[in-house]
Design a protein around this motif. Structure first.
Motif, PDB file in Angstrom:
ATOM      1  N   ASP A  79       0.868  -1.169   0.000  1.00 42.30           N
ATOM      2  CA  ASP A  79       0.000   0.000   0.000  1.00 42.30           C
ATOM      3  C   ASP A  79       0.908   1.223   0.000  1.00 42.30           C
ATOM      4  N   VAL A  80       0.562   2.228  -0.793  1.00 39.40           N
ATOM      5  CA  VAL A  80       1.398   3.425  -0.892  1.00 39.40           C
ATOM      6  C   VAL A  80       0.524   4.677  -0.833  1.00 39.40           C
ATOM      7  N   THR A  81       1.165   5.804  -0.580  1.00 37.59           N
ATOM      8  CA  THR A  81       0.498   7.105  -0.663  1.00 37.59           C
ATOM      9  C   THR A  81       1.265   7.946  -1.660  1.00 37.59           C
ATOM     10  N   PHE A  82       0.571   8.424  -2.694  1.00 43.51           N
ATOM     11  CA  PHE A  82       1.151   9.360  -3.655  1.00 43.51           C
ATOM     12  C   PHE A  82       0.875  10.761  -3.132  1.00 43.51           C
ATOM     13  N   GLU A  83       1.915  11.538  -2.933  1.00 41.83           N
ATOM     14  CA  GLU A  83       1.735  12.950  -2.601  1.00 41.83           C
ATOM     15  C   GLU A  83       2.036  13.725  -3.862  1.00 41.83           C
ATOM     16  N   VAL A  84       1.035  14.423  -4.393  1.00 44.81           N
ATOM     17  CA  VAL A  84       1.188  15.106  -5.674  1.00 44.81           C
ATOM     18  C   VAL A  84       1.085  16.616  -5.501  1.00 44.81           C
ATOM     19  N   ASP A  85       1.884  17.321  -6.286  1.00 47.20           N
ATOM     20  CA  ASP A  85       1.798  18.779  -6.413  1.00 47.20           C
ATOM     21  C   ASP A  85       1.592  19.050  -7.899  1.00 47.20           C
ATOM     22  N   ILE A  86       0.389  19.506  -8.257  1.00 53.48           N
ATOM     23  CA  ILE A  86       0.041  19.743  -9.651  1.00 53.48           C
ATOM     24  C   ILE A  86       0.680  21.061 -10.097  1.00 53.48           C
ATOM     25  N   LEU A  87       1.537  20.997 -11.118  1.00 52.94           N
ATOM     26  CA  LEU A  87       2.225  22.197 -11.602  1.00 52.94           C
ATOM     27  C   LEU A  87       1.473  22.853 -12.756  1.00 52.94           C
TER      28      LEU A  87
END
Length: 143
Positions: free
Chosen positions: A132-140
């Protein structure tokens, strides 16, 4: 400002965190964001659904179960090879990731899992399969 939708070109930075909080991968380390088109098959459909509706400047933590991230390990992806195929490669040791040529000419990464006598066990599952993973995204940007 446009929202992410089907066929949007998305540029983002991401970090993949494991359940223990450690970072498995991050575009920040490379200093270069990732770019892909929603629906092009480069990322899982489940992950894409979490991105739909986000805009440039948005940040989001997206927890994904193993089956929705990199899948469950497939026993068919574990191969036993003759050690003679590795002659001249002094770095054959457990934990080494090596590139192997597939029958289609593509290169596939495999992790050396075990060496026993003349047999080398190679795992071609994604290194994060089953986790199980968590994607931390910052939309540019969204185009």
């Amino acid at each position: 400002m446009s929202e992410i939708s089907q066929c949007s070109t998305v540029t983002l930075h991401f970090s993949i965190k494991l359940s223990d909080g450690s970072v498995a991968d991050s575009t920040h380390n490379l200093g270069k964001p990732a770019q892909f088109v929603i629906g092009d098959g480069n990322i899982s459909e489940n992950f894409e659904q979490h991105l739909i509706g986000l805009k440039a400047g948005d940040s989001q933590a997206i927890p994904l179960a193993a089956k929705d991230a990199f899948g469950e390990p497939n026993p068919d992806n574990i191969q036993h090879m003759d050690r003679t195929k590795f002659m001249g490669d002094a770095n054959v040791e457990v934990g080494t990731i090596m590139a192997f040529s597939g029958p289609d000419g593509q290169e596939y990464p495999g992790i050396i899992k075990n060496i026993s006598g003349e047999s080398v066990t190679v795992d071609f599952n994604h290194p994060l399969a089953g986790q199980d993973v968590t994607f931390e995204v910052d939309i540019l940007s969204v185009d």
